[in-house]
Design a protein around this motif. Structure first.
Motif, short mmCIF file in Angstrom:
data_model
loop_
_atom_site.label_atom_id
_atom_site.label_comp_id
_atom_site.label_asym_id
_atom_site.label_seq_id
_atom_site.Cartn_x
_atom_site.Cartn_y
_atom_site.Cartn_z
N GLY A 103 0.82 -1.20 0.00
CA GLY A 103 0.00 0.00 0.00
C GLY A 103 0.86 1.26 0.00
O GLY A 103 2.08 1.20 -0.05
N ALA A 104 0.20 2.39 0.04
CA ALA A 104 0.88 3.68 -0.05
C ALA A 104 1.77 3.93 1.16
O ALA A 104 1.45 3.51 2.27
CB ALA A 104 -0.13 4.81 -0.19
N ARG A 105 2.85 4.66 0.93
CA ARG A 105 3.70 5.10 2.03
C ARG A 105 2.95 6.17 2.82
O ARG A 105 2.16 6.92 2.25
CB ARG A 105 5.00 5.69 1.50
N ALA A 106 3.21 6.24 4.09
CA ALA A 106 2.56 7.24 4.94
C ALA A 106 2.85 8.64 4.40
O ALA A 106 4.00 8.98 4.12
CB ALA A 106 3.05 7.12 6.37
N GLY A 107 1.81 9.42 4.20
CA GLY A 107 1.94 10.78 3.72
C GLY A 107 2.15 10.92 2.23
O GLY A 107 2.22 12.03 1.72
N ALA A 108 2.28 9.82 1.52
CA ALA A 108 2.48 9.88 0.07
C ALA A 108 1.13 9.92 -0.63
O ALA A 108 0.14 9.39 -0.12
CB ALA A 108 3.26 8.66 -0.40
N PRO A 109 1.08 10.56 -1.81
CA PRO A 109 -0.19 10.57 -2.55
C PRO A 109 -0.54 9.15 -3.01
O PRO A 109 0.34 8.34 -3.27
CB PRO A 109 0.11 11.48 -3.74
N HIS A 110 -1.81 8.87 -3.08
CA HIS A 110 -2.29 7.57 -3.55
C HIS A 110 -2.26 7.58 -5.06
O HIS A 110 -2.83 8.45 -5.70
CB HIS A 110 -3.70 7.31 -3.04
N SER A 111 -1.59 6.61 -5.63
CA SER A 111 -1.51 6.52 -7.08
C SER A 111 -1.84 5.11 -7.52
O SER A 111 -1.89 4.18 -6.72
CB SER A 111 -0.11 6.92 -7.57
N VAL A 112 -2.06 4.98 -8.82
CA VAL A 112 -2.33 3.68 -9.41
C VAL A 112 -1.35 3.47 -10.56
O VAL A 112 -0.88 4.44 -11.17
CB VAL A 112 -3.79 3.55 -9.91
N PRO A 113 -1.04 2.23 -10.90
CA PRO A 113 -0.12 1.97 -12.00
C PRO A 113 -0.74 2.38 -13.33
O PRO A 113 -1.87 2.02 -13.64
CB PRO A 113 0.08 0.46 -11.95
N GLU A 114 0.01 3.17 -14.09
CA GLU A 114 -0.45 3.55 -15.43
C GLU A 114 0.76 3.84 -16.29
O GLU A 114 1.81 4.24 -15.80
CB GLU A 114 -1.38 4.75 -15.38
N VAL A 115 0.61 3.60 -17.57
CA VAL A 115 1.68 3.87 -18.51
C VAL A 115 1.79 5.38 -18.63
O VAL A 115 0.83 6.07 -18.92
CB VAL A 115 1.40 3.23 -19.89
N GLY A 116 2.96 5.91 -18.37
CA GLY A 116 3.19 7.35 -18.44
C GLY A 116 4.44 7.63 -19.25
O GLY A 116 4.71 6.96 -20.24
N ASP A 117 5.20 8.60 -18.78
CA ASP A 117 6.41 8.99 -19.48
C ASP A 117 7.58 8.05 -19.19
O ASP A 117 8.57 8.08 -19.92
CB ASP A 117 6.81 10.41 -19.09
N GLY A 118 7.48 7.25 -18.15
CA GLY A 118 8.58 6.36 -17.78
C GLY A 118 8.68 5.16 -18.70
O GLY A 118 7.80 4.87 -19.51
#
Length: 184
Positions: A103-118
């Motif tokens: 799960g998310a790190r404490a204080g980190a924004p919640h994100s989901v896996p998606e194809v991006g610039d990486g």
């Protein structure tokens, strides 16, 4: 404060990886710790579980490496005492690998896996016949991929593969291993 000591005074990371009894016959399950060095051991676990030659197992190993590394970099799995759980199953010659983070790190924004610039999930997109994720953002997420080691690798000349809807299947479970990738 955690000093890295586990049961009986042993270092906690020395107890990993830990095999997990499968809930379903034919599914290999294991739990890894938060150390980046364990990614190499996970590659060996994957290769040994496929019983394929290295060139045929390579797409699956590359995907597992990317998903494991992402879990360590982008979730609580990469923090002290973090865990990464993996499942691998074979069906009709295709392999399904699933990596679950903490799960998310404490204080980190919640994100989901998606194809991006990486580069990482683009690699997964190119090598897998299908992939997706399940779970609730902020909580443990499972990213899964299906690989047919008999399929030819994609060509850059073909252009980017279409990105299907990545929403979890009904019930939050990833679909079963498909016999082939659906068109479009």
């Amino acid at each position: 404060m955690n000093d890295g000591q586990g049961r009986g005074g042993a270092l906690w990371w020395a107890e990993l990886p830990r095999r997990i009894p499968p809930r379903v016959p034919g599914v290999r399950m294991v739990s890894w710790g938060s150390l980046p060095e364990q990614v190499a051991s996970a590659r060996h676990w994957c290769r040994n579980g496929t019983r394929l030659s290295y060139d045929r197992a390579y797409p699956l190993i590359a995907i597992l490496t990317e998903l494991h590394t992402n879990a360590l970099r982008h979730s609580a799995s990469g923090q002290p005492c973090g865990r990464v759980r993996m499942e691998m199953a074979e069906s009709q010659g295709s392999f399904r690998i699933a990596v679950t983070d903490d799960g998310a790190r404490a204080g980190a924004p919640h994100s989901v896996p998606e194809v991006g610039d990486g580069f990482g999930l683009r690699l997964v997109e190119r090598l897998a016949t299908d992939w997706g994720w399940s779970g609730t953002p902020g909580h443990p997420l499972t990213v899964w991929a299906v690989v047919d080691p008999r399929a030819p690798l994609g060509s850059d000349e073909a252009g980017p593969a279409p990105v299907p809807n990545r929403a979890p299947a009904p019930g939050g479970r990833a679909p079963e291993v498909p016999a082939q990738r659906s068109a479009g």
